[in-house]
Design a protein around this motif. Structure first.
Motif, PDB file in Angstrom:
ATOM      1  N   ARG A  11     144.281  38.205 -32.539  1.00  0.00           N
ATOM      2  CA  ARG A  11     144.892  39.021 -31.503  1.00  0.00           C
ATOM      3  C   ARG A  11     146.314  39.437 -31.869  1.00  0.00           C
ATOM      4  NH1 ARG A  11     147.322  37.167 -26.919  1.00  0.00           N
ATOM      5  NH2 ARG A  11     146.590  35.065 -27.433  1.00  0.00           N
ATOM      6  N   GLY A  12     146.858  38.887 -32.948  1.00  0.00           N
ATOM      7  CA  GLY A  12     148.221  39.211 -33.357  1.00  0.00           C
ATOM      8  C   GLY A  12     148.346  40.632 -33.861  1.00  0.00           C
TER       9      GLY A  12
ATOM     10  N   SER B 260     135.297  35.538 -26.981  1.00  0.00           N
ATOM     11  CA  SER B 260     134.359  36.418 -26.273  1.00  0.00           C
ATOM     12  C   SER B 260     134.213  37.777 -26.930  1.00  0.00           C
ATOM     13  CB  SER B 260     134.817  36.619 -24.822  1.00  0.00           C
ATOM     14  OG  SER B 260     135.009  35.408 -24.172  1.00  0.00           O
ATOM     15  N   ALA B 261     135.016  38.059 -27.939  1.00  0.00           N
ATOM     16  CA  ALA B 261     134.957  39.349 -28.622  1.00  0.00           C
ATOM     17  C   ALA B 261     133.813  39.339 -29.631  1.00  0.00           C
ATOM     18  CB  ALA B 261     136.286  39.631 -29.322  1.00  0.00           C
ATOM     19  N   ARG B 262     132.958  40.337 -29.539  1.00  0.00           N
ATOM     20  CA  ARG B 262     131.762  40.391 -30.375  1.00  0.00           C
ATOM     21  C   ARG B 262     131.906  41.484 -31.422  1.00  0.00           C
ATOM     22  NH1 ARG B 262     128.105  37.151 -27.897  1.00  0.00           N
ATOM     23  NH2 ARG B 262     128.509  36.681 -25.689  1.00  0.00           N
ATOM     24  N   CYS B 263     131.452  41.131 -32.638  1.00  0.00           N
ATOM     25  CA  CYS B 263     131.506  42.059 -33.764  1.00  0.00           C
ATOM     26  C   CYS B 263     130.190  41.948 -34.543  1.00  0.00           C
ATOM     27  CB  CYS B 263     132.695  41.764 -34.684  1.00  0.00           C
ATOM     28  SG  CYS B 263     134.299  41.711 -33.865  1.00  0.00           S
TER      29      CYS B 263
ATOM     30  N   SER C 255     140.579  35.731 -25.049  1.00  0.00           N
ATOM     31  CA  SER C 255     139.994  34.486 -25.567  1.00  0.00           C
ATOM     32  C   SER C 255     140.185  34.332 -27.066  1.00  0.00           C
ATOM     33  CB  SER C 255     138.499  34.434 -25.235  1.00  0.00           C
ATOM     34  OG  SER C 255     137.800  35.485 -25.889  1.00  0.00           O
ATOM     35  N   VAL C 256     140.738  35.344 -27.728  1.00  0.00           N
ATOM     36  CA  VAL C 256     140.978  35.311 -29.170  1.00  0.00           C
ATOM     37  C   VAL C 256     142.407  34.850 -29.417  1.00  0.00           C
ATOM     38  CG1 VAL C 256     140.956  36.677 -31.296  1.00  0.00           C
ATOM     39  CG2 VAL C 256     139.332  37.193 -29.457  1.00  0.00           C
TER      40      VAL C 256
END
Length: 286
Positions: A27-28, A88-91, A39-40
């Motif tokens: 997230r940075g 929660s981030a999906r890739c 959540s990241v």
């Protein structure tokens, strides 16, 4: 058309080519693949290329972990089309050349023999991370103790034995590494909501859970369903209360004096509330 492996963010559709060596994810503002989901963590994971192979490495800096195809991992070699989840981030990863020997990997050693209580501990340990869409850290020793209705010291002893049996070395994030190993061995598996409803329907109604001190039961429990010291350690034995039926006081007969006329029988009539009652000779309600 992109050349070489790349990663695509499901929510935004953004596509980022992987670097030749290390691609950072987080997230940075200075990472290669930036994800805005809360959540990241700032620096969540790395995607590393070694020749024709690509693998993802969770840095252990996040409470929500990294998953590949729904499985919580620490490091995992990736294949074309694998679904990645950072928190929660999906890739999705693509552009990786297939390897003919990808399915010829030697299987992991069999899981060690565990006692029933140790299985209960690892099930409670992994329950938070396996049941929610927003991935969370494994349960703490205090949470496991409250879930199993045992002391926290007993849970720590079981965890020490599990560390030894599963060869989890000392260091940071030891509980997280234990949970990863447990999931990899298949000792704790995620259960979809439909599967949970089906399993509950087959198993029947859930047994009544013991009520700990400071909590209130949701429904009255019978004397047979209350926990005792023999069945639930840490709870004081309770004695079910018995209800004593009330007994009506016996009516005493009043002797009739000589020469007194017998009392007239009572007649039904309306009482003060408008209901049918009994009245005596004077018309007053009995």
């Amino acid at each position: 058309m992109l050349e070489g492996p790349y990663i695509q963010v499901t929510d935004t559709g953004a596509v980022v080519s992987l670097r030749p060596d290390v691609t950072t994810v987080g997230r940075g503002s200075l990472v290669d693949v930036r994800l805005t989901d809360p959540s990241v963590s700032l620096l969540h994971a790395e995607i590393i290329r070694r020749g024709p192979y690509t693998y993802v490495s969770d840095l252990g800096l996040s409470r929500n972990g990294t998953r590949v195809n729904g499985r919580l991992v620490a490091r995992r070699v990736l294949s074309d089309g694998d679904a990645l989840a950072f928190g929660s981030a999906r890739c999705r990863i693509a552009g990786i050349e297939p390897d003919e020997l990808a399915d010829a990997e030697i299987s992991r050693p069999a899981a060690p023999e565990l006692t029933r209580r140790e299985l209960d501990v690892i099930t409670s340990l992994c329950r938070p991370a396996m049941s929610d869409d927003a991935f969370v850290t494994p349960a703490t020793a205090r949470e496991i103790a409250a879930d199993l209705v045992v002391t926290e010291a007993a849970v720590k002893q079981h965890l020490l034995r599990l560390y030894s049996k599963l060869r989890i070395t000392e260091g940071q994030n030891r509980r997280i590494r234990l949970a990863n190993e447990v999931v990899a061995l298949g000792l704790a598996r995620p259960q979809l909501p439909d599967d949970q409803r089906g399993a509950q329907a087959m198993a029947g109604p859930a047994p009544a859970r013991p009520v700990t001190q400071g909590s209130r039961p949701s429904a009255p429990t019978s004397a047979t369903s209350r926990p005792t010291a023999a069945s639930s350690p840490g709870l004081k034995q309770t004695v079910p209360m018995q209800t004593v039926p009330r007994q009506a006081a016996p009516r005493q007969a009043v002797p009739r004096q000589a020469g007194q006329a017998p009392a007239a029988p009572r007649q039904a009539g309306p009482d003060q509330a408008g209901r049918t009652g009994l009245t005596d000779r004077t018309g007053e309600p009995a």
